[in-house]
Design a protein around this motif. Sequence first.
Motif, PDB file in Angstrom:
ATOM      1  N   PHE A  81       1.669   6.543  -7.189  1.00  0.00           N
ATOM      2  CA  PHE A  81       0.525   7.182  -7.833  1.00  0.00           C
ATOM      3  C   PHE A  81       0.073   8.481  -7.176  1.00  0.00           C
ATOM      4  CE2 PHE A  81       0.146   2.693  -9.113  1.00  0.00           C
ATOM      5  CZ  PHE A  81       0.227   2.868 -10.478  1.00  0.00           C
ATOM      6  N   LEU A  82       0.194   8.590  -5.874  1.00  0.00           N
ATOM      7  CA  LEU A  82      -0.263   9.809  -5.207  1.00  0.00           C
ATOM      8  C   LEU A  82       0.872  10.815  -4.987  1.00  0.00           C
ATOM      9  CD1 LEU A  82      -2.679   8.288  -2.542  1.00  0.00           C
ATOM     10  CD2 LEU A  82      -3.256   9.306  -4.741  1.00  0.00           C
ATOM     11  N   ASP A  83       1.973  10.332  -4.464  1.00  0.00           N
ATOM     12  CA  ASP A  83       3.092  11.220  -4.153  1.00  0.00           C
ATOM     13  C   ASP A  83       3.997  11.469  -5.352  1.00  0.00           C
ATOM     14  OD1 ASP A  83       2.075  11.104  -1.584  1.00  0.00           O
ATOM     15  OD2 ASP A  83       3.547   9.638  -0.889  1.00  0.00           O
ATOM     16  N   ARG A  84       3.866  10.620  -6.378  1.00  0.00           N
ATOM     17  CA  ARG A  84       4.680  10.712  -7.598  1.00  0.00           C
ATOM     18  C   ARG A  84       6.184  10.739  -7.279  1.00  0.00           C
ATOM     19  NH1 ARG A  84       0.794  10.220 -11.266  1.00  0.00           N
ATOM     20  NH2 ARG A  84      -0.891  11.708 -11.214  1.00  0.00           N
ATOM     21  N   ARG A  85       6.590   9.811  -6.422  1.00  0.00           N
ATOM     22  CA  ARG A  85       8.012   9.684  -6.073  1.00  0.00           C
ATOM     23  C   ARG A  85       8.757   9.042  -7.237  1.00  0.00           C
ATOM     24  NH1 ARG A  85       9.090  10.661  -0.317  1.00  0.00           N
ATOM     25  NH2 ARG A  85       7.216  11.814   0.180  1.00  0.00           N
TER      26      ARG A  85
ATOM     27  N   PRO B  62       0.815  -1.223   0.000  1.00  0.00           N
ATOM     28  CA  PRO B  62       0.000   0.000   0.000  1.00  0.00           C
ATOM     29  C   PRO B  62       0.851   1.276   0.000  1.00  0.00           C
ATOM     30  CG  PRO B  62      -0.841  -1.550   1.617  1.00  0.00           C
ATOM     31  CD  PRO B  62       0.467  -2.093   1.121  1.00  0.00           C
ATOM     32  N   GLN B  63       1.943   1.257   0.737  1.00  0.00           N
ATOM     33  CA  GLN B  63       2.840   2.408   0.793  1.00  0.00           C
ATOM     34  C   GLN B  63       3.493   2.654  -0.568  1.00  0.00           C
ATOM     35  OE1 GLN B  63       6.307   1.816   3.249  1.00  0.00           O
ATOM     36  NE2 GLN B  63       6.434   3.998   3.728  1.00  0.00           N
TER      37      GLN B  63
ATOM     38  N   VAL C 270      11.299   4.410  -4.958  1.00  0.00           N
ATOM     39  CA  VAL C 270      10.270   3.433  -4.577  1.00  0.00           C
ATOM     40  C   VAL C 270      10.834   2.019  -4.698  1.00  0.00           C
ATOM     41  CG1 VAL C 270       7.968   2.521  -5.112  1.00  0.00           C
ATOM     42  CG2 VAL C 270       8.388   4.988  -5.224  1.00  0.00           C
TER      43      VAL C 270
ATOM     44  N   VAL D  10       2.372   1.756  -3.572  1.00  0.00           N
ATOM     45  CA  VAL D  10       1.349   2.222  -4.516  1.00  0.00           C
ATOM     46  C   VAL D  10       1.069   3.706  -4.281  1.00  0.00           C
ATOM     47  CG1 VAL D  10      -1.091   2.000  -5.148  1.00  0.00           C
ATOM     48  CG2 VAL D  10       0.324  -0.042  -4.871  1.00  0.00           C
ATOM     49  N   SER D  11       0.955   4.094  -3.033  1.00  0.00           N
ATOM     50  CA  SER D  11       0.722   5.494  -2.691  1.00  0.00           C
ATOM     51  C   SER D  11       1.874   6.380  -3.154  1.00  0.00           C
ATOM     52  CB  SER D  11       0.533   5.625  -1.180  1.00  0.00           C
ATOM     53  OG  SER D  11       0.452   6.975  -0.806  1.00  0.00           O
ATOM     54  N   GLN D  12       3.102   5.918  -2.954  1.00  0.00           N
ATOM     55  CA  GLN D  12       4.259   6.717  -3.354  1.00  0.00           C
ATOM     56  C   GLN D  12       4.353   6.881  -4.862  1.00  0.00           C
ATOM     57  OE1 GLN D  12       7.577   4.813  -1.435  1.00  0.00           O
ATOM     58  NE2 GLN D  12       7.272   5.973   0.446  1.00  0.00           N
TER      59      GLN D  12
END
Length: 155
Positions: free
Chosen positions: A115-119, A108-109, A124, A111-113
């Motif tokens: 798609f949401l945080d665009r790291r 989950p972390q 990643v 995926v968040s990084q």
Amino acid sequence: MTSHTLEYLPPVKPSAIALGTLFNHAANIAVLAPVFGDTYRRAQQADSKEEFIKSREAASAASLYGSTLVGSGIQTYAIAAILNHANVLSYKGAAYLGGLLFAATAVPQAVSQVFLDRRPAELVAVKVAANLVDTVGLSLFLTWWGTRPAHDLLR
């Protein structure tokens, strides 16, 4: 009759906790090496050891190192306790259990990084690799060493 919370915590072989903590801590330090490398370079550039020791970089590095060590110990106990509670004795079972822990904690972390945080993908990927070592790798290592206390083996 009163029950204590400690009665519910599965026993784990102390040597498994110690060695697993070292294994996990070494893996975390390898990932954090760039942070410590920068701190080391700043220490070399400082006018004196005393000046560096009083600096924020030294305090930050010491805090990071200490918290990583404590976190490694807690994570090691938790994974060893889960292995014992689930009665996992094989490498295949340890890999499955580690994979489930990885999926529950790191995916989950990641995926968040992405798609949401665009790291950056490289960042990643390094974190995912470190989390694989922290979960699957540690589960396999603990299974290899053994996690059950001697008194549990006699039953």
